[in-house]
Write an enzyme that holds these catalytic residues in place. Structure first.
Site, PDB file in Angstrom:
ATOM      1  N   ASP A  16       0.974  -1.140  -0.080  1.00  0.00           N
ATOM      2  CA  ASP A  16      -0.111   0.024  -0.061  1.00  0.00           C
ATOM      3  C   ASP A  16       0.810   1.391  -0.088  1.00  0.00           C
ATOM      4  O   ASP A  16       1.945   1.185  -0.552  1.00  0.00           O
ATOM      5  CB  ASP A  16      -1.041   0.063   1.349  1.00  0.00           C
ATOM      6  CG  ASP A  16      -2.157   0.583   0.960  1.00  0.00           C
ATOM      7  OD1 ASP A  16      -2.397   1.741   0.874  1.00  0.00           O
ATOM      8  OD2 ASP A  16      -3.266  -0.282   0.736  1.00  0.00           O
TER       9      ASP A  16
ATOM     10  N   SER B 203     -11.370  -1.192  -0.645  1.00  0.00           N
ATOM     11  CA  SER B 203     -10.111  -1.174   0.053  1.00  0.00           C
ATOM     12  C   SER B 203     -10.119  -1.704   1.486  1.00  0.00           C
ATOM     13  O   SER B 203      -9.116  -2.151   1.979  1.00  0.00           O
ATOM     14  CB  SER B 203      -9.462   0.201  -0.310  1.00  0.00           C
ATOM     15  OG  SER B 203      -8.957   0.392  -1.426  1.00  0.00           O
TER      16      SER B 203
ATOM     17  N   HIS C 131      -3.648   6.036   3.447  1.00  0.00           N
ATOM     18  CA  HIS C 131      -4.193   4.717   3.254  1.00  0.00           C
ATOM     19  C   HIS C 131      -3.721   3.276   3.929  1.00  0.00           C
ATOM     20  O   HIS C 131      -4.599   2.553   4.316  1.00  0.00           O
ATOM     21  CB  HIS C 131      -4.411   4.516   1.783  1.00  0.00           C
ATOM     22  CG  HIS C 131      -5.347   3.362   1.050  1.00  0.00           C
ATOM     23  ND1 HIS C 131      -4.950   2.270   0.873  1.00  0.00           N
ATOM     24  CD2 HIS C 131      -6.683   3.725   0.581  1.00  0.00           C
ATOM     25  CE1 HIS C 131      -5.865   1.530   0.307  1.00  0.00           C
ATOM     26  NE2 HIS C 131      -7.069   2.405   0.412  1.00  0.00           N
TER      27      HIS C 131
END
Length: 534
Positions: free
Chosen positions: A215, A468, A275
């Site tokens: 990520d 996600s 994220h």
């Protein structure tokens, strides 16, 4: 009235994997479609990097000089090196590196538009020694919608964690915000939750299992174990994406920010979304420690692998190398991974069907052969998952998103390539309130990370919606399954067996989804029960 409900919230609606429309593969013939990968070509795109794979038995597979000879010949056949523009740079190939999957990454001195790139790839594939050629494309995370106000602070002091995870844990935000982990809340049945209580009650906590999160990296957080962050790796080679002064990879899986634009300007500036920290929190946020929220597999260890940088971008070639490395494979120029993962989480993707011998499929195939389960989010395009990578790759556990009521999230991709669904949130603040989102750890820095203090506890959690955030629920469930098997002295399930277990134990949808999103909703408790009963 609870103090939690009277304070402002941070609404972060993340619809990740919003991607450009790809040019369809109708431009290629049936005979060469498997060898020329056009699914990720966008009609308005420009391309100057290509991944070329030669037959294993060929001399080209070990001699880059032969590779370059063949590529120069293909360039001549295409006629693209005969530009009528006197100001154009001469078109020539540069060899960049050998990927961990055995293919070669090359680049051109200038970019080609879509039609020229397609022409060149056809000429490259005309060589019978070439097994496939595809553009090395960039994937993007969609911009985040967020309000400037912070989430509620926690006044509770940290307490020592118990040797097992009690239910409910003493994390003060659990009861109000974490519908995704429960089956009941405030006397109401939660149709879309994963029932983590049953798994915790038999001692499943993910202990001894490493989950690699490919990520944006991870940030320091008082509610996260970041002890493997220095042992992770930053696989971003392009300095414009990594934010470093020079090309190249560096040790450590730390998130230095994925902001884009000019920070001093309001228009066109997108702050960092952290994220990877968010995904890591869903998987293994510290639990029963008296602060914040809880993780699904709180004793699992997260190994952060940074593959996405500024603008939420990352090259497919870097990601495929990261997959192999996370699974314990060797990548040239990178020290071997000291903590090979048992699970890999891919909350990322791009357009284009995943053919069995593409770069993504080869990297994932390596992981699967070495006993590593690979979990991937489907995209947020409200489209058929079969046309996206890596969730359509063979052997992947492809995860769609559902909301609190168990319905398909309106943004979630769907289709027969989806394995199952997990909580991603509806993204509907008006109808679902806090239950419209999945809540987890974040950071308050707008560009680079800001190291949080106790005074920041009210601002380092946020709510988000997207596939996600559905995928890490499943990755954590795999960690619980494997950890429970380990403690019980059982032989660890293979990736294929894990996929079957999750499908067979998934809870039926309360209402038939308007589009197919797999076998049902993730039921962690039922999955752990099944493996322990064998």
């Amino acid at each position: 009235m609870s103090y939690l409900t009277s304070l402002p919230y941070t609404w972060i609606i993340t619809l990740v994997l919003g991607l450009p429309v790809a040019l369809t593969s109708t431009t290629s013939t049936a005979s060469d479609a498997p060898r020329v990968r056009l699914g990720s070509i966008a009609s308005h795109g420009h391309y100057n990097r290509f991944i070329v794979s030669y037959r294993d038995s060929s001399a080209e597979n070990t001699r880059r000089t032969l590779v370059m000879t063949h590529l120069r010949a293909a360039l001549c056949r295409s006629g693209l090196n005969k530009s009528s523009d006197n100001n154009a740079l001469p078109l020539k190939f540069t060899y960049r590196r050998r990927l961990a999957i055995g293919a070669d990454l090359v680049s051109l001195s200038r970019s080609l538009d879509a039609s020229a790139a397609i022409l060149l790839m056809h000429q490259i594939a005309a060589d019978p020694l070439v097994t496939y050629v595809e553009p090395d494309t960039i994937i993007h995370l969609a911009p985040i919608i967020r309000a400037p106000s912070g989430m509620m602070p926690s006044s509770s002091a940290p307490v020592a964690s118990a040797s097992f995870i009690p239910y409910p844990p003493n994390d003060p935000l659990f009861a109000t915000y974490q519908w995704n982990l429960t089956r009941s809340q405030g006397g109401s049945i939660i149709q879309g939750g994963i029932d983590v209580e049953k798994a915790w009650s038999v001692g499943a906590d993910g202990n001894g299992i490493v989950v690699a999160v490919l990520d944006t990296g991870i940030t320091r957080h008082p509610d996260l174990d970041t002890s493997l962050a220095d042992d992770g790796y930053d696989f971003i080679t392009d300095h414009e994406i990594s934010g470093r002064s020079a090309d190249g990879r560096i040790p450590g899986g730390w998130d230095t920010g994925d902001w884009s634009g000019v920070p001093t300007k309001k228009k066109g500036f997108y702050p960092s979304d952290w994220h990877g920290t968010y995904v890591a929190g869903i998987i293994a946020e510290l639990t029963n420690n008296g602060i914040g929220l809880a993780g699904v597999a709180p004793k699992a260890r997260v190994l952060p692998v940074r593959v996405l940088g500024h603008g939420g971008m990352g090259w497919n070639s870097d990601i495929s190398d990261g997959i192999v490395w996370a699974a314990g494979g060797h990548v040239n120029g990178v020290p071997d991974n000291k903590y090979p993962a048992q699970v890999i989480n891919l909350s990322l993707g791009g357009p284009g069907r995943c053919f069995p011998n593409s770069s993504f499929a080869k990297a994932i195939g390596y992981a699967l052969r070495h006993g590593v389960t690979v979990v991937a989010a489907v995209a947020n395009r409200n489209a058929d998952s079969r046309d996206f990578t890596p969730d359509s790759c063979p052997g992947v556990i492809a995860v769609a998103a559902n909301g609190v009521h168990g319905a398909r999230a309106p943004y979630s991709n769907y289709g027969h390539s989806v394995t199952l669904s997990a909580p991603g949130g509806s993204g509907n603040q008006h109808d679902d309130g806090v239950h419209g989102f999945v809540w987890s750890t974040t950071n308050i820095g707008r560009t680079g990370p800001q190291r949080p203090t106790r005074d920041d506890l009210g601002y380092i959690y946020g709510g988000a919606a997207g596939t996600s955030f559905a995928a890490p629920h499943v990755s954590a469930a795999v960690a619980l399954i494997l950890g429970a098997e380990k403690v019980a002295g059982k032989r660890l399930s293979t990736p294929a067996q894990i996929k079957t277990i999750l499908s067979e134990t998934a809870r039926p949808f309360p209402v038939t989804p308007n589009k197919p999103i797999g076998a049902g909703i993730l039921d962690v408790g039922a999955a752990v029960d099944k493996v322990l009963a064998r």
